[in-house]
Design a protein around this motif. Structure first.
Motif, PDB file in Angstrom:
ATOM      1  N   PRO A 350      72.844  55.357  22.926  1.00  0.00           N
ATOM      2  CA  PRO A 350      73.954  54.929  22.064  1.00  0.00           C
ATOM      3  C   PRO A 350      75.179  54.432  22.828  1.00  0.00           C
ATOM      4  N   ASP A 351      75.444  54.964  24.009  1.00  0.00           N
ATOM      5  CA  ASP A 351      76.648  54.576  24.749  1.00  0.00           C
ATOM      6  C   ASP A 351      76.300  54.390  26.226  1.00  0.00           C
ATOM      7  N   LYS A 352      76.495  53.186  26.719  1.00  0.00           N
ATOM      8  CA  LYS A 352      76.160  52.862  28.106  1.00  0.00           C
ATOM      9  C   LYS A 352      77.401  52.752  28.984  1.00  0.00           C
ATOM     10  N   SER A 353      78.543  53.151  28.451  1.00  0.00           N
ATOM     11  CA  SER A 353      79.806  52.959  29.167  1.00  0.00           C
ATOM     12  C   SER A 353      79.824  53.676  30.511  1.00  0.00           C
ATOM     13  N   ALA A 354      79.363  54.920  30.551  1.00  0.00           N
ATOM     14  CA  ALA A 354      79.390  55.675  31.800  1.00  0.00           C
ATOM     15  C   ALA A 354      78.547  54.985  32.858  1.00  0.00           C
ATOM     16  N   ALA A 355      77.366  54.514  32.463  1.00  0.00           N
ATOM     17  CA  ALA A 355      76.484  53.832  33.417  1.00  0.00           C
ATOM     18  C   ALA A 355      77.149  52.575  33.968  1.00  0.00           C
ATOM     19  N   TYR A 356      77.763  51.774  33.088  1.00  0.00           N
ATOM     20  CA  TYR A 356      78.425  50.556  33.547  1.00  0.00           C
ATOM     21  C   TYR A 356      79.632  50.881  34.436  1.00  0.00           C
ATOM     22  N   PHE A 357      80.343  51.966  34.115  1.00  0.00           N
ATOM     23  CA  PHE A 357      81.502  52.330  34.935  1.00  0.00           C
ATOM     24  C   PHE A 357      81.065  52.652  36.359  1.00  0.00           C
ATOM     25  N   LEU A 362      80.147  51.198  42.211  1.00  0.00           N
ATOM     26  CA  LEU A 362      79.235  50.908  43.318  1.00  0.00           C
ATOM     27  C   LEU A 362      79.401  49.470  43.795  1.00  0.00           C
ATOM     28  N   ALA A 363      79.531  48.551  42.847  1.00  0.00           N
ATOM     29  CA  ALA A 363      79.719  47.152  43.223  1.00  0.00           C
ATOM     30  C   ALA A 363      81.063  46.963  43.933  1.00  0.00           C
ATOM     31  N   GLU A 364      82.086  47.651  43.457  1.00  0.00           N
ATOM     32  CA  GLU A 364      83.419  47.553  44.075  1.00  0.00           C
ATOM     33  C   GLU A 364      83.380  48.072  45.511  1.00  0.00           C
ATOM     34  N   GLU A 365      82.718  49.223  45.708  1.00  0.00           N
ATOM     35  CA  GLU A 365      82.604  49.765  47.056  1.00  0.00           C
ATOM     36  C   GLU A 365      81.778  48.869  47.959  1.00  0.00           C
ATOM     37  N   GLY A 366      80.850  48.132  47.366  1.00  0.00           N
ATOM     38  CA  GLY A 366      80.028  47.198  48.130  1.00  0.00           C
ATOM     39  C   GLY A 366      80.671  45.838  48.314  1.00  0.00           C
ATOM     40  N   LYS A 367      81.958  45.722  47.957  1.00  0.00           N
ATOM     41  CA  LYS A 367      82.714  44.471  48.110  1.00  0.00           C
ATOM     42  C   LYS A 367      82.129  43.342  47.268  1.00  0.00           C
ATOM     43  N   ARG A 368      81.507  43.704  46.148  1.00  0.00           N
ATOM     44  CA  ARG A 368      80.958  42.695  45.236  1.00  0.00           C
ATOM     45  C   ARG A 368      81.890  42.625  44.022  1.00  0.00           C
ATOM     46  N   ALA A 369      83.015  41.984  44.211  1.00  0.00           N
ATOM     47  CA  ALA A 369      84.105  42.030  43.238  1.00  0.00           C
ATOM     48  C   ALA A 369      83.708  41.482  41.878  1.00  0.00           C
ATOM     49  N   ASP A 370      83.056  40.320  41.852  1.00  0.00           N
ATOM     50  CA  ASP A 370      82.699  39.714  40.562  1.00  0.00           C
ATOM     51  C   ASP A 370      81.704  40.585  39.792  1.00  0.00           C
ATOM     52  N   GLU A 371      80.768  41.182  40.520  1.00  0.00           N
ATOM     53  CA  GLU A 371      79.788  42.073  39.888  1.00  0.00           C
ATOM     54  C   GLU A 371      80.476  43.321  39.331  1.00  0.00           C
ATOM     55  N   ALA A 372      81.443  43.831  40.087  1.00  0.00           N
ATOM     56  CA  ALA A 372      82.194  45.004  39.623  1.00  0.00           C
ATOM     57  C   ALA A 372      82.976  44.674  38.358  1.00  0.00           C
ATOM     58  N   GLU A 383      86.151  57.925  27.562  1.00  0.00           N
ATOM     59  CA  GLU A 383      86.807  58.492  28.740  1.00  0.00           C
ATOM     60  C   GLU A 383      86.822  57.553  29.941  1.00  0.00           C
ATOM     61  N   HIS A 384      85.891  56.579  29.990  1.00  0.00           N
ATOM     62  CA  HIS A 384      85.841  55.687  31.144  1.00  0.00           C
ATOM     63  C   HIS A 384      86.583  54.373  30.921  1.00  0.00           C
ATOM     64  N   TYR A 385      87.079  54.154  29.703  1.00  0.00           N
ATOM     65  CA  TYR A 385      87.702  52.865  29.395  1.00  0.00           C
ATOM     66  C   TYR A 385      88.964  52.640  30.210  1.00  0.00           C
ATOM     67  N   LEU A 386      89.853  53.621  30.225  1.00  0.00           N
ATOM     68  CA  LEU A 386      91.129  53.476  30.926  1.00  0.00           C
ATOM     69  C   LEU A 386      90.935  53.262  32.427  1.00  0.00           C
ATOM     70  N   PRO A 387      90.161  54.121  33.117  1.00  0.00           N
ATOM     71  CA  PRO A 387      89.959  53.860  34.557  1.00  0.00           C
ATOM     72  C   PRO A 387      89.268  52.536  34.837  1.00  0.00           C
ATOM     73  N   ALA A 388      88.392  52.093  33.928  1.00  0.00           N
ATOM     74  CA  ALA A 388      87.737  50.788  34.127  1.00  0.00           C
ATOM     75  C   ALA A 388      88.757  49.662  34.074  1.00  0.00           C
ATOM     76  N   GLN A 389      89.695  49.744  33.130  1.00  0.00           N
ATOM     77  CA  GLN A 389      90.727  48.719  33.022  1.00  0.00           C
ATOM     78  C   GLN A 389      91.626  48.712  34.263  1.00  0.00           C
ATOM     79  N   ILE A 390      91.987  49.876  34.733  1.00  0.00           N
ATOM     80  CA  ILE A 390      92.874  49.977  35.891  1.00  0.00           C
ATOM     81  C   ILE A 390      92.180  49.482  37.155  1.00  0.00           C
ATOM     82  N   ARG A 391      90.921  49.839  37.316  1.00  0.00           N
ATOM     83  CA  ARG A 391      90.181  49.389  38.497  1.00  0.00           C
ATOM     84  C   ARG A 391      89.960  47.876  38.458  1.00  0.00           C
ATOM     85  N   SER A 392      89.683  47.350  37.261  1.00  0.00           N
ATOM     86  CA  SER A 392      89.533  45.896  37.136  1.00  0.00           C
ATOM     87  C   SER A 392      90.814  45.187  37.554  1.00  0.00           C
TER      88      SER A 392
END
Length: 602
Positions: A350-357, A362-372, A383-392
């Motif tokens: 039902p909710d894939k948000s945690a997996a995508y976060f 992982l993509a960010e740490e791998g320097k794959r900015a567009d993928e991240a 719960e992952h929406y806010l940190p995802a926005q900030i990291r983006s």
């Protein structure tokens, strides 16, 4: 009319059929659910011929409110019965449940008719007259001893009113009446008493009720659950183990046993689960519980191995795939983590948000900015929406797209007003990192204009003011924050460190940081602040001891810079240079560390 004729009318089939056409939902739904007896539906009501009239009839659905009579049936009923039924139903329809229940109770006692007794108990339920239901149900069983519904109503109201005396025989009779459903009904016993506060009384009752069925593992399980709820740990374990002896492969009992053992020793609980899995390798629920218990004990390697075994047998089970991915992250196995997370988002969950976060991280740490960025965009509300926005926004800022990063945070704030403060602080952090500290402070000042006592805004804006050298603003905001939150260790620490760093008001700085340490004695940053006060007061050995303790708790570049400086001042220059070089390798961009290296490294 003769007395015998009146008695006949009171027992007439027409009377029963009329009353059974009235709304017939069972009052005690908890008991019905426990024993699996559904409420009557229209399709459950049989059709037939009235013995008194000879006519075909079909019983009406439970939603029918008032009974319907035809001419012949009127002749078979006394005027008083008809009048009192109609009077009660009209009263009920007009919301006068108390009057209706009393009218029906009076009629039921006088007629002793099972159908009227059934309706009387139901109407008494609408009026919350449990005392009346109890009397009516007992009378109903006198009149119709074999009635299951009468038994259910009686037992139900006794449970609801916590009248356990004399309840055991009734429950035993009901259990024995349905041998096929006996295992499930035994397991349901504890649910029937979920609202009871007297757990000891419930335990004693369940022991009595289960006594005739001790050849069944479910009976021992029921006693174990009741004993556990009553705090009788020893009895609960004894009954659990008897249930396992009778049914060695029962996973629910193995889990209950482990939960009971864990109250004294988590290590022994894990051992009991491991023994069960060894003998029953297909026990998936126990394997899952075991793996999670290993995680709880931070035995990550064993947990990962357990999850991987589960994964081989259940490659598409989200309850297995996701923990494997998270444990892989814990073990720094990024390849396995990413593989499982990418598989997880293909599954029907039902909710894939945690997996995508986590994929974004992982993509960010791998320097794959567009993928991240693409992964973070898939993170929905939660719960992952806010940190995802900030990291983006951080990624966009690192790409030189500060305006776009700020716009993203502002759009997110507009869509999520409850997160506006956190998103504004994140925007101010971007501006600060871009050396636009004045603009960052102005942004937070604007937010403080609408929320002048918002603690996070006061704290963050005070730090920005300190960075700009505006000590009066910093101090006033931190003092205001301490008025609002007298136990805020970070506010005491920030104010004390600002004084110590400038080598001013040192006695006051020490007092503030000592207060912070009382509130958070193992905070590495507060330990660092206290060390800096001691350094300013020429207690170099005391400062070094605190800095080394802080650095052991957290490898932070500023703590390392302070440690290097104190070592240098103590004449331990080689150690100072080594400390600074090692820290510089980890954080080459830190300004405080770069300044220390400029001063102390040749």
């Amino acid at each position: 009319m003769t007395q015998s004729r009146l008695q006949f009318l009171q027992r007439s089939k027409a009377s029963k059929e009329i009353m059974k056409s009235i709304k017939n939902t069972l009052l005690c739904t908890a008991l019905v659910l426990a024993f699996g007896v559904p409420a009557l539906a229209a399709t459950d009501l049989p059709s037939g011929k009235s013995k008194s009239t000879g006519r075909e009839f079909k019983r009406s659905a439970p939603e029918t409110i008032a009974p319907r009579f035809d001419d012949q049936e009127y002749k078979e009923l006394t005027v008083q019965v008809v009048y009192q039924v109609l009077l009660a139903e009209v009263a009920l329809k007009r919301g006068k449940a108390e009057f209706a229940s009393q009218a029906y109770a009076d009629l039921a006692v006088r007629t002793r008719d099972p159908a009227i007794l059934a309706r009387a108990t139901e109407v008494a339920g609408y009026a919350r007259r449990y005392d009346l239901i109890l009397d009516l149900a007992r009378l109903w069983l006198q009149v119709e001893p074999a009635s299951k519904r009468a038994q259910q109503v009686l037992v139900g109201v006794m449970i609801m009113s916590n009248q356990f005396d004399g309840l055991a025989p009734q429950l035993i009779q009901m259990l024995e009446a349905d041998k096929e459903a006996l295992p499930g009904n035994l397991l349901a016993l504890n649910r029937m008493f979920a609202r009871s506060q007297d757990r000891q009384a419930v335990l004693q009752l369940i022991i009595k009720v289960c006594a005739p069925f001790l050849d069944r593992p479910e009976a021992h399980y029921a006693i174990a659950v009741a004993a556990s709820a009553a705090g009788d740990h020893t009895r609960a374990l004894v009954e659990t183990r008897r249930a396992i002896e009778l049914r060695p492969d029962w996973e629910a009992v193995a889990l209950l046993e482990a939960q009971l053992i864990a109250q004294k020793s988590s290590t022994e609980a894990i051992a009991s689960l491991q023994r069960f899995v060894e003998h029953h390798p297909q026990a998936r629920e126990v394997q899952l519980y075991l793996a999670r218990a290993l995680v709880g004990e931070k035995r990550y390697g064993e947990a990962k191995a357990q999850f991987e075994r589960l994964l081989l047998a259940n490659p598409n089970n989200p309850d297995v795939v996701f923990p494997v991915a998270i444990l892989a992250l814990q073990e720094n196995d990024r390849t396995l983590a990413e593989t499982q997370l990418k598989h997880l988002v293909t599954l029907d969950i039902p909710d894939k948000s945690a997996a995508y976060f986590y994929l974004g991280q992982l993509a960010e740490e791998g320097k794959r900015a567009d993928e991240a960025l693409a992964a973070y965009r898939q993170v929905g509300q939660g719960e992952h929406y806010l940190p995802a926005q900030i990291r983006s926004a951080g990624i966009l800022n690192n790409q030189g797209k500060l305006d776009e990063a700020r716009r993203q945070l502002r759009d997110a704030a507009a869509q999520n007003p409850s997160s506006r403060v956190q998103l504004s602080i994140a925007e101010a952090a971007l501006l600060r990192d871009a050396k636009q500290t004045e603009t960052a402070l102005a942004l937070l000042d604007q937010e403080l204009g609408t929320q002048p006592e918002q603690p996070e805004l006061l704290y963050e804006s005070a730090l920005l003011a300190e960075k700009l050298g505006r000590l009066e603003i910093m101090e006033s905001r931190l003092r205001k924050l301490l008025e609002l939150q007298p136990e805020n260790a970070q506010a005491y620490n920030a104010l004390g460190y600002a004084f110590a760093d400038r080598n001013i008001r040192l006695p006051e700085a020490r007092q503030l940081i000592e207060k912070a340490l009382q509130l958070a004695p193992n905070d590495p940053f507060i330990l660092d602040s206290m060390a800096w006060v001691l350094y300013r007061q020429s207690d170099l050995e005391g400062a070094l001891a605190l800095l080394q303790r802080a650095l052991a708790l957290r490898s932070d570049p500023e703590i390392a810079a302070h440690t290097g400086e104190v070592l240098w001042m103590l004449g331990r220059k080689d150690e100072a240079q080594r400390t600074l070089r090692e820290a510089h390798k980890k954080d080459p961009a830190n300004e405080v560390l770069k300044e220390a290296i400029r001063r102390f490294l040749p």
